[in-house]
Design a protein around this motif. Structure first.
Motif, PDB file in Angstrom:
ATOM      1  N   UNK A 143       0.843  -1.180   0.000  1.00 40.77           N
ATOM      2  CA  UNK A 143       0.000   0.000   0.000  1.00 40.77           C
ATOM      3  C   UNK A 143       0.883   1.237   0.000  1.00 40.77           C
ATOM      4  N   UNK A 144       0.374   2.317  -0.488  1.00 41.13           N
ATOM      5  CA  UNK A 144       1.168   3.540  -0.477  1.00 41.13           C
ATOM      6  C   UNK A 144       1.167   4.135   0.942  1.00 41.13           C
ATOM      7  N   UNK A 145       1.932   5.188   1.143  1.00 39.56           N
ATOM      8  CA  UNK A 145       2.090   5.751   2.488  1.00 39.56           C
ATOM      9  C   UNK A 145       0.767   6.284   3.035  1.00 39.56           C
ATOM     10  N   UNK A 146      -0.006   6.939   2.208  1.00 43.05           N
ATOM     11  CA  UNK A 146      -1.289   7.490   2.654  1.00 43.05           C
ATOM     12  C   UNK A 146      -2.224   6.379   3.135  1.00 43.05           C
ATOM     13  N   UNK A 147      -2.279   5.275   2.395  1.00 46.34           N
ATOM     14  CA  UNK A 147      -3.104   4.133   2.788  1.00 46.34           C
ATOM     15  C   UNK A 147      -2.583   3.505   4.089  1.00 46.34           C
ATOM     16  N   UNK A 148      -1.266   3.419   4.208  1.00 45.87           N
ATOM     17  CA  UNK A 148      -0.665   2.843   5.415  1.00 45.87           C
ATOM     18  C   UNK A 148      -0.958   3.704   6.637  1.00 45.87           C
ATOM     19  N   UNK A 149      -0.914   5.013   6.458  1.00 49.02           N
ATOM     20  CA  UNK A 149      -1.214   5.930   7.556  1.00 49.02           C
ATOM     21  C   UNK A 149      -2.650   5.735   8.034  1.00 49.02           C
ATOM     22  N   UNK A 150      -3.576   5.604   7.097  1.00 48.34           N
ATOM     23  CA  UNK A 150      -4.984   5.373   7.448  1.00 48.34           C
ATOM     24  C   UNK A 150      -5.144   4.033   8.175  1.00 48.34           C
ATOM     25  N   UNK A 151      -4.472   3.007   7.673  1.00 48.96           N
ATOM     26  CA  UNK A 151      -4.544   1.682   8.283  1.00 48.96           C
ATOM     27  C   UNK A 151      -3.971   1.706   9.700  1.00 48.96           C
ATOM     28  N   UNK A 152      -2.872   2.430   9.898  1.00 50.19           N
ATOM     29  CA  UNK A 152      -2.264   2.534  11.225  1.00 50.19           C
ATOM     30  C   UNK A 152      -3.217   3.206  12.199  1.00 50.19           C
ATOM     31  N   UNK A 153      -3.835   4.303  11.772  1.00 51.35           N
ATOM     32  CA  UNK A 153      -4.770   5.011  12.646  1.00 51.35           C
ATOM     33  C   UNK A 153      -5.936   4.107  13.036  1.00 51.35           C
ATOM     34  N   UNK A 154      -6.455   3.336  12.078  1.00 47.93           N
ATOM     35  CA  UNK A 154      -7.542   2.394  12.375  1.00 47.93           C
ATOM     36  C   UNK A 154      -7.074   1.325  13.357  1.00 47.93           C
TER      37      UNK A 154
ATOM     38  N   UNK B 141       8.584  -0.131   5.506  1.00 49.36           N
ATOM     39  CA  UNK B 141       8.614  -0.517   4.088  1.00 49.36           C
ATOM     40  C   UNK B 141       8.126  -1.966   3.942  1.00 49.36           C
ATOM     41  N   UNK B 142       7.433  -2.265   2.868  1.00 47.61           N
ATOM     42  CA  UNK B 142       6.949  -3.623   2.628  1.00 47.61           C
ATOM     43  C   UNK B 142       8.101  -4.562   2.292  1.00 47.61           C
ATOM     44  N   UNK B 143       9.167  -4.022   1.710  1.00 51.46           N
ATOM     45  CA  UNK B 143      10.354  -4.814   1.394  1.00 51.46           C
ATOM     46  C   UNK B 143      10.965  -5.329   2.706  1.00 51.46           C
ATOM     47  N   UNK B 144      11.168  -6.637   2.791  1.00 52.05           N
ATOM     48  CA  UNK B 144      11.623  -7.265   4.035  1.00 52.05           C
ATOM     49  C   UNK B 144      12.955  -6.715   4.526  1.00 52.05           C
TER      50      UNK B 144
ATOM     51  N   UNK C 245       6.263   1.409  -1.126  1.00 56.32           N
ATOM     52  CA  UNK C 245       5.315   0.356  -0.776  1.00 56.32           C
ATOM     53  C   UNK C 245       5.489   0.067   0.710  1.00 56.32           C
ATOM     54  N   UNK C 246       4.395   0.136   1.474  1.00 60.98           N
ATOM     55  CA  UNK C 246       4.476   0.069   2.931  1.00 60.98           C
ATOM     56  C   UNK C 246       3.484  -0.932   3.501  1.00 60.98           C
ATOM     57  N   UNK C 247       3.722  -1.282   4.758  1.00 60.84           N
ATOM     58  CA  UNK C 247       2.778  -2.091   5.514  1.00 60.84           C
ATOM     59  C   UNK C 247       2.792  -1.614   6.962  1.00 60.84           C
ATOM     60  N   UNK C 248       1.750  -1.958   7.682  1.00 59.65           N
ATOM     61  CA  UNK C 248       1.662  -1.609   9.097  1.00 59.65           C
ATOM     62  C   UNK C 248       1.961  -2.871   9.891  1.00 59.65           C
ATOM     63  N   UNK C 249       2.895  -2.768  10.805  1.00 57.24           N
ATOM     64  CA  UNK C 249       3.265  -3.918  11.626  1.00 57.24           C
ATOM     65  C   UNK C 249       3.219  -3.537  13.101  1.00 57.24           C
ATOM     66  N   UNK C 250       3.079  -4.540  13.940  1.00 51.26           N
ATOM     67  CA  UNK C 250       3.168  -4.311  15.380  1.00 51.26           C
ATOM     68  C   UNK C 250       4.149  -5.321  15.944  1.00 51.26           C
ATOM     69  N   UNK C 251       4.878  -4.891  16.949  1.00 51.82           N
ATOM     70  CA  UNK C 251       5.808  -5.780  17.622  1.00 51.82           C
ATOM     71  C   UNK C 251       5.955  -5.331  19.059  1.00 51.82           C
ATOM     72  N   UNK C 252       6.269  -6.295  19.916  1.00 50.27           N
ATOM     73  CA  UNK C 252       6.303  -6.063  21.351  1.00 50.27           C
ATOM     74  C   UNK C 252       7.375  -5.048  21.719  1.00 50.27           C
ATOM     75  N   UNK C 253       7.008  -4.137  22.599  1.00 48.81           N
ATOM     76  CA  UNK C 253       7.969  -3.168  23.129  1.00 48.81           C
ATOM     77  C   UNK C 253       8.908  -3.873  24.085  1.00 48.81           C
ATOM     78  N   UNK C 254      10.153  -3.466  24.051  1.00 50.69           N
ATOM     79  CA  UNK C 254      11.124  -3.984  25.018  1.00 50.69           C
ATOM     80  C   UNK C 254      11.022  -3.135  26.281  1.00 50.69           C
ATOM     81  N   UNK C 255      10.666  -3.771  27.355  1.00 51.11           N
ATOM     82  CA  UNK C 255      10.479  -3.059  28.618  1.00 51.11           C
ATOM     83  C   UNK C 255      11.811  -3.022  29.369  1.00 51.11           C
ATOM     84  N   UNK C 256      12.249  -1.819  29.705  1.00 53.54           N
ATOM     85  CA  UNK C 256      13.512  -1.663  30.424  1.00 53.54           C
ATOM     86  C   UNK C 256      13.321  -2.119  31.865  1.00 53.54           C
ATOM     87  N   UNK C 257      14.319  -2.791  32.390  1.00 53.31           N
ATOM     88  CA  UNK C 257      14.239  -3.274  33.786  1.00 53.31           C
ATOM     89  C   UNK C 257      14.528  -2.168  34.758  1.00 53.31           C
TER      90      UNK C 257
END
Length: 76
Positions: A1-12, A31-34, A64-76
């Motif tokens: 998806x383009x950046x504008x679409x990715x931004x909308x997807x992230x907000x949702x 970026x969608x590229x691995x 070309x972009x995608x929206x991803x989520x990943x766990x935050x590293x919590x500082x001790x």
């Protein structure tokens, strides 16, 4: 998806996430590229506060972009 679409997807995604997800996970546009995504996330994790939704653009070679989520590293 383009950046504008990715931004909308992230907000949702952020609106649909419950509070615990928002606290425990980063939701970012990459970026969608691995390889480009891996470099972006590596740099992001060094200093998350210095990145915004536009930061991923300098890592993408094909807009070309995608929206991803990943766990935050919590500082001790």
């Amino acid at each position: 998806m383009n950046h504008k679409e990715a931004l909308k997807h992230k907000k949702e995604s952020e609106q649909n996430a419950d509070e615990s997800v928002a606290k425990l996970f980063h939701i970012v546009i990459t970026p969608a590229n691995t390889d480009e995504s891996a470099k972006f996330i590596e740099d992001f994790l060094k200093s998350p506060e210095s990145f915004d939704d536009e930061s991923c653009k300098k890592y993408s070679s094909d807009d070309d972009y995608e929206v991803v989520s990943f766990k935050k590293e919590i500082a001790d």
